[in-house]
Motif scaffolding. Structure first.
Motif: not given
Length: 149
Positions: A58-60, A62, A74, A104, A132-133, A135, A146, A148
């Motif tokens: 998970s992205s920060d 999210i 998150k 993406t 999703w992106h 990273e 991750r 998002t």
């Protein structure tokens, strides 16, 4: 011509649908496979309430939206997994579809689960969309993709 909400909704739906057809670079099967692997990792981590794996996936930034309208950041999402009271017996993500555009990807699938709380069994079937992106090193591995939102 007078624009109504119906016209705006149709235009918005068309724009969103068309965006999945536009790619900024050629899509590679490896990108789709990497996103598919990340979605499967997310499914397994959700079933096991594996907060460590969910943190990695998970992205920060999210935003985790629930079918009842709640939206969590998150920390709130992870806390929900940590304090989950129901026993989740199964989670499946059938009908997975993936569209990759540049850095993406969008995945769409059903969320089909069965859980039990205080002797009561609950079956859930809802539609899910995840963004999703890439990273770091890209979508080459599930740890690089991750979710998002």
């Amino acid at each position: 011509m007078k624009l109504t909400r119906r016209h705006l909704a149709a235009a918005g739906a068309l724009a969103l649908g068309a965006s999945s057809l536009i790619r900024t670079k050629p899509a590679f099967a490896a990108d789709d496979a990497a996103v598919g692997a990340a979605v499967e990792d997310l499914r397994k981590a959700s079933l096991a309430a594996d907060v460590g794996k969910l943190t990695t996936l998970s992205s920060d930034a999210i935003t985790y939206g629930h079918s009842d309208g709640r939206v969590q950041n998150k920390a709130e999402m992870l806390d929900g997994f940590k304090t989950r009271k129901a026993t989740v017996k199964s989670i499946d993500f059938p009908e997975l579809k993936i569209a990759v555009t540049g850095d993406t990807a969008v995945s769409r699938h059903l969320y089909v689960s069965q859980s039990e709380l205080e002797g009561k069994t609950t079956d859930t079937k809802i539609g899910v969309i995840e963004c999703w992106h890439k990273e770091g090193g890209g979508l080459g591995s599930s740890s690089a993709a991750r979710v998002t939102s």
